[in-house]
Design an enzyme around this catalytic site. Structure first.
Site, mmCIF file in Angstrom:
data_model
loop_
_atom_site.group_PDB
_atom_site.id
_atom_site.type_symbol
_atom_site.label_atom_id
_atom_site.label_comp_id
_atom_site.label_asym_id
_atom_site.label_seq_id
_atom_site.Cartn_x
_atom_site.Cartn_y
_atom_site.Cartn_z
ATOM 1 N N GLY A 49 -46.642 -36.694 46.703
ATOM 2 C CA GLY A 49 -46.007 -37.999 46.523
ATOM 3 C C GLY A 49 -46.656 -39.004 47.446
ATOM 4 N N GLN A 54 -47.071 -46.571 52.432
ATOM 5 C CA GLN A 54 -48.064 -45.675 53.037
ATOM 6 C C GLN A 54 -49.494 -46.153 52.781
ATOM 7 O OE1 GLN A 54 -46.220 -41.932 51.217
ATOM 8 N NE2 GLN A 54 -47.031 -41.191 53.155
ATOM 9 N N CYS A 101 -46.202 -34.811 55.110
ATOM 10 C CA CYS A 101 -46.322 -36.235 54.778
ATOM 11 C C CYS A 101 -47.734 -36.701 55.116
ATOM 12 C CB CYS A 101 -45.291 -37.030 55.586
ATOM 13 S SG CYS A 101 -45.310 -38.791 55.229
ATOM 14 N N LEU A 102 -48.327 -37.455 54.203
ATOM 15 C CA LEU A 102 -49.683 -37.946 54.453
ATOM 16 C C LEU A 102 -49.712 -38.939 55.615
ATOM 17 C CD1 LEU A 102 -51.050 -38.378 50.812
ATOM 18 C CD2 LEU A 102 -51.292 -36.433 52.365
ATOM 19 N N HIS A 143 -37.758 -37.920 49.684
ATOM 20 C CA HIS A 143 -38.797 -38.184 50.684
ATOM 21 C C HIS A 143 -39.471 -39.533 50.410
ATOM 22 C CE1 HIS A 143 -42.256 -36.693 53.314
ATOM 23 N NE2 HIS A 143 -42.757 -37.756 52.721
ATOM 24 N N GLU A 144 -39.818 -39.775 49.140
ATOM 25 C CA GLU A 144 -40.516 -41.019 48.805
ATOM 26 C C GLU A 144 -39.585 -42.227 48.938
ATOM 27 O OE1 GLU A 144 -43.614 -40.838 48.802
ATOM 28 O OE2 GLU A 144 -43.570 -38.660 48.688
ATOM 29 N N HIS A 147 -39.360 -43.494 52.420
ATOM 30 C CA HIS A 147 -40.483 -44.345 52.841
ATOM 31 C C HIS A 147 -40.217 -45.812 52.523
ATOM 32 C CE1 HIS A 147 -43.531 -41.663 54.376
ATOM 33 N NE2 HIS A 147 -43.490 -40.885 53.312
#
Ligand SMILES: [Zn+2]
Length: 178
Positions: A49, A54, A101-102, A143-144, A147
């Site tokens: 994701g 991000q 997470c990226l 999670h997304e 963000h």
């Protein structure tokens, strides 16, 4: 398409709440291109994701896709574009599961999330999406969506002692089957 630079924690954009996407802006070539680039960037870095903040864009927009090979998932999730997503709980059950997470590269930790949820959003064409999700799909959605409010999974962890590097995760926690 282009691979975008991913902001890591410490960059203020990761902690800044994003604004809703306007309908006219959603159908613009610029925004459609951004969605394509976010998908390309997610694939490039093996993420499941990616949210617009991000990649330094303060919009309520995220993409996700879970391949069948992901050991955390019960099933593959096809490419999904979330525009202005809103999550509401279905029941009050929560489950602990592993996330990475990226924007927090190289780490994984166990995070409690709603087991089931209802998702209201628009897709990339502006069509309303109304679905129920459970399991790892529900986890990635949460999670997304976090963000988009300037939150990362570390904020949700109840016990930081599960935090580990990806290499140690695969060595000690979930060794790959062979
Ligand atoms: Zn993330």
């Amino acid at each position: 398409m282009s691979i975008l630079k991913v902001a890591r924690i410490g960059h203020p954009v990761v902690r800044t709440p994003a604004r809703p996407v306007e309908r006219e802006e959603l159908v613009s070539p610029q925004l459609q291109r951004l969605i394509d680039d976010m998908v390309e960037t997610m694939y490039e870095y093996d993420g499941v994701g990616l949210a617009a903040p991000q990649v330094h864009v303060g919009l309520r927009l995220a993409v996700l896709e879970v391949p069948a090979s992901d050991e955390r998932s019960e099933a593959a999730v096809p490419l999904t574009v979330l525009v202005n997503p809103v999550v509401t709980p279905v029941g009050d059950e929560t489950v602990l599961g592993w996330e990475g997470c990226l924007s927090v590269p190289g780490l994984r930790g166990r995070v409690p999330r709603l087991a089931r949820l209802r998702l209201l959003a628009l897709d990339r064409a502006g069509t309303a999406v109304d679905l129920e999700a459970a399991g790892f799909f529900a986890r990635v959605i949460q999670h997304e969506c976090d963000h988009l409010d300037g939150n990362v999974y570390l904020d949700r962890m109840l016990d930081l002692r599960s935090l580990c590097f990806l290499q140690e995760f695969h060595r000690f926690v979930a060794p790959p089957e062979d």
